[in-house]
Scaffold this active site. Structure first.
Site, PDB file in Angstrom:
ATOM      1  CG  ASP A   7      -1.778   1.202   1.350  1.00 44.88           C
ATOM      2  OD1 ASP A   7      -2.450   1.533   0.363  1.00 44.88           O
ATOM      3  OD2 ASP A   7      -1.763   1.843   2.411  1.00 44.88           O
ATOM      4  NE  ARG A   8       0.397   7.442  -2.565  1.00 48.97           N
ATOM      5  CZ  ARG A   8      -0.182   8.388  -3.311  1.00 48.97           C
ATOM      6  NH1 ARG A   8       0.021   8.410  -4.615  1.00 48.97           N
ATOM      7  NH2 ARG A   8      -0.983   9.287  -2.759  1.00 48.97           N
ATOM      8  CG  ASP A   9      -1.270   7.887   0.492  1.00 49.30           C
ATOM      9  OD1 ASP A   9      -0.136   8.217   0.113  1.00 49.30           O
ATOM     10  OD2 ASP A   9      -2.303   8.112  -0.156  1.00 49.30           O
ATOM     11  N   GLY A  27      -3.933  12.698   3.854  1.00 55.13           N
ATOM     12  CA  GLY A  27      -5.273  12.736   3.280  1.00 55.13           C
ATOM     13  C   GLY A  27      -5.142  12.545   1.785  1.00 55.13           C
ATOM     14  CE1 TYR A  28      -9.143  11.459  -2.074  1.00 53.39           C
ATOM     15  CE2 TYR A  28     -10.129  12.956  -0.483  1.00 53.39           C
ATOM     16  CZ  TYR A  28     -10.212  11.840  -1.297  1.00 53.39           C
ATOM     17  OH  TYR A  28     -11.371  11.105  -1.335  1.00 53.39           O
ATOM     18  CG  ASN A  45      -8.210   1.685  -3.521  1.00 51.48           C
ATOM     19  OD1 ASN A  45      -7.939   0.984  -4.484  1.00 51.48           O
ATOM     20  ND2 ASN A  45      -8.914   1.243  -2.494  1.00 51.48           N
ATOM     21  CD  GLN A  46      -3.680   7.636  -4.708  1.00 50.84           C
ATOM     22  OE1 GLN A  46      -3.977   8.828  -4.595  1.00 50.84           O
ATOM     23  NE2 GLN A  46      -3.124   6.941  -3.733  1.00 50.84           N
TER      24      GLN A  46
END
Length: 583
Positions: free
Chosen positions: A391-393, A401-402, A434-435
């Site tokens: 996963d990234r963030d 957040g975004y 997910n983006q």
């Protein structure tokens, strides 16, 4: 002009015959392709004819958005006033109901008006507004957007759904067979990697990187990957191709000036990588799914760079760039500042993401080693290529957040070293994220690409890399098959990177990451480095999810993975919880 004047165009029965005026440059033609698909969706029953110059028209043979191609031969039979009248009469005879003008010139609108097309739709550029019946405002922000978006946004006032999508081009089975035959005739062995090189640019010499540096890079790649180099170029670039060929020691073929556009497309499809300046073949390769390393100098990658994520840009920032000049009036510093090692490193990363590895003769014994593990009955032999889906963030980087600014990309402590340990152990590392900010219009495709490039750069500082980056750009309500915890991104990565399904790990900070692990038959590791891990733990408990291991951070997760990299994973039944709102 009221919105109803625009939306009435797409009402059933209003437009039966539609003329599209295509762009004049090859690269612009490729970037127009998503708008043609959108236009087809907006006018599903109309007969759509593309009017374009021969080279651009060739791009769209076999394209599902186009029913017919009308050639604009200038120079040729349509040159001069007499030629324009002949073309106008031909267009008039077809009784078109609507002209959509992607080409911005005054002449495009004048020709449509003289041909008597009653509805003429376009941007009021080049003082042609009075010739248009439907004018779409051209805002400063629009002019700064990517060309793909520029063409797509022209259609929005008609009520046609606009979604971010990259260009796609099509070749026929016959063209692909002819290209394969041509490859075989050049003595290129079946399965031998092919690296394309496009060192020229018909726009002008300012966009050309130094030939001797291109030669240095491709010669090194050819030796390390036992690859064959195909040198592409248009008519007039034969001398440039031959000059670079004279500097090469590895296997190569000069095709400069020796291909039609259709042949170029089919041959590019045979390549695993294209090294190129900012030019039409760059966009063609990208639209065919070929990995691209693009060298940019005087032009602006924000507006004309390759669209999507299967590429890497190499630039040397200088105050005078982008100048958009055809010839450099000073010392060409934007290009001279780009070193061979930068382009070589980018090429290696892209080849790795394409699943191309160096020649076995150049791989160490440790890299070729296989492992065995006793599992009760017999012995299971494993290659080294287990895969870790990350996963990234909240897992690799701080989660604000975004994340919509590459400057805000900050790795969590120890992440670079942890990923490097996976790389050094021979495990594949693939980012799945997910983006939905893209689908919501919060983050642009260009910003996401820049963020992921920044992520690569930060990892590279620790000698680490990602073998692939896969992102779902849809909103949660779109019902796609790629949004985690659905298995679409993992399935795509496995297919494109040649990954074995039975040896996988998923590391993430969300309940959906653990659900993803269950859905793809992987071991799931939950890291506590994300936002509100206690809430994610409660979500997992509510849905009967239990991670295979819970780690403080990525470093601890990698410790656990490396102890179990070669243990077979038991497949479990799919589990798709409905909660969770990850990006």
């Amino acid at each position: 002009m009221g919105a109803s004047r625009f939306t009435e165009l797409t009402r059933p029965g209003v437009v039966a015959r539609l003329l599209v005026r295509g762009t004049n440059w090859l690269g612009d033609g490729v970037l127009m392709a998503p708008a043609l698909i959108a236009l087809r969706q907006g006018f599903p029953d109309a007969h759509i004819v593309l009017l374009a110059k021969p080279r651009v028209a060739e791009l769209f043979q076999h394209h599902p958005a186009i029913d017919e191609i009308m050639l604009y031969r200038q120079p040729g039979t349509h040159a001069g006033m007499g030629g324009k009248w002949r073309l106008a009469r031909l267009i008039r005879s077809r009784r078109f109901d609507l002209a959509v003008l992607f080409q911005n010139a005054f002449e495009a609108a004048l020709l449509a008006a003289v041909a008597g097309i009653p509805r003429r739709y376009g941007y009021p550029t080049d003082a042609r507004g009075f010739l248009l019946t439907h004018r779409v405002a051209q805002t400063p922000a629009l002019c700064e957007s990517h060309q793909v978006d520029y063409y797509l946004q022209l259609l929005r006032p008609m009520g046609i759904p606009i979604t971010p999508q990259g260009p796609i081009l099509y070749t026929s089975a016959e063209e692909d067979r002819d290209a394969a035959d041509r490859i075989e005739s050049l003595g290129i062995a079946s399965g031998q990697p092919i690296i394309g090189l496009n060192p020229g640019s018909t726009y002008g010499t300012a966009k050309r990187w130094l030939p001797e540096r291109y030669a240095e890079v491709v010669d090194r790649l050819a030796a390390e990957y036992r690859a064959h180099v195909l040198i592409f170029g248009g008519r007039g670039e034969e001398a440039l191709g031959s000059a670079i060929a004279a500097m090469l020691t590895g296997p190569h073929t000069v095709l400069s000036g020796r291909t039609t556009v259709r042949q170029l497309m089919a041959l590019l499809r045979q390549c695993r990588l294209l090294l190129t300046n900012d030019a039409g073949p760059m966009h063609i390769a990208n639209a065919l799914g070929v990995r691209v390393v693009a060298v940019f100098g005087p032009t602006n990658p924000r507006t004309t760079g390759p669209f999507g994520s299967s590429h890497e840009l190499v630039r040397h920032p200088v105050d005078c760039s982008p100048c958009l000049l055809r010839e450099c009036p000073i010392d060409h510093r934007c290009m001279r500042g780009i070193q061979s090692e930068q382009v070589y490193a980018a090429a290696v990363r892209q080849l790795r993401e394409a699943g191309v590895t160096p020649s076995p003769s150049r791989v160490s014994l440790d890299e070729k080693e296989t492992f065995s593990h006793s599992v009760g009955v017999g012995t299971v032999t494993r290659s080294r290529a287990a895969v870790v889906f990350l996963d990234r963030d909240g897992t690799l980087n701080w989660d604000p957040g975004y994340l919509n600014n590459p400057v805000a990309m900050r790795l969590l402590p120890g992440v670079g070293a942890a990923v490097a340990r996976l790389n050094q152990a021979g495990l594949k590392t693939v980012l799945v994220t997910n983006q939905s900010g893209v689908g919501r219009g919060i983050i642009s495709i260009e910003a996401l690409e820049a963020i992921h490039q920044r992520l690569r750069d930060l990892l590279a500082e620790s000698g680490a890399w990602l073998d692939g980056i896969y992102a779902c750009l849809h909103r949660p309500d779109e019902g796609c098959g790629c949004r985690k915890p659905a298995a679409g991104l993992v399935a795509q990565a496995r297919r494109e990177l040649g990954l074995e399904a039975a040896r996988s790990f998923v590391i993430g900070d969300r309940a959906i990451d653990i659900a993803l692990a269950r859905n793809v038959g992987a071991l799931g590791i939950f890291v506590l480095s994300g936002y509100r891990p206690e809430d994610e733990g409660a979500s997992m408990a509510a849905h009967g999810l239990s991670p295979d291991y819970t780690a403080k951070d990525l470093t601890e997760a990698v410790d656990w993975v490396l102890q179990r990299s070669f243990v077979p994973v038991a497949l479990e039944m799919p589990f798709l919880p409905r909660s969770g709102n990850a990006n």
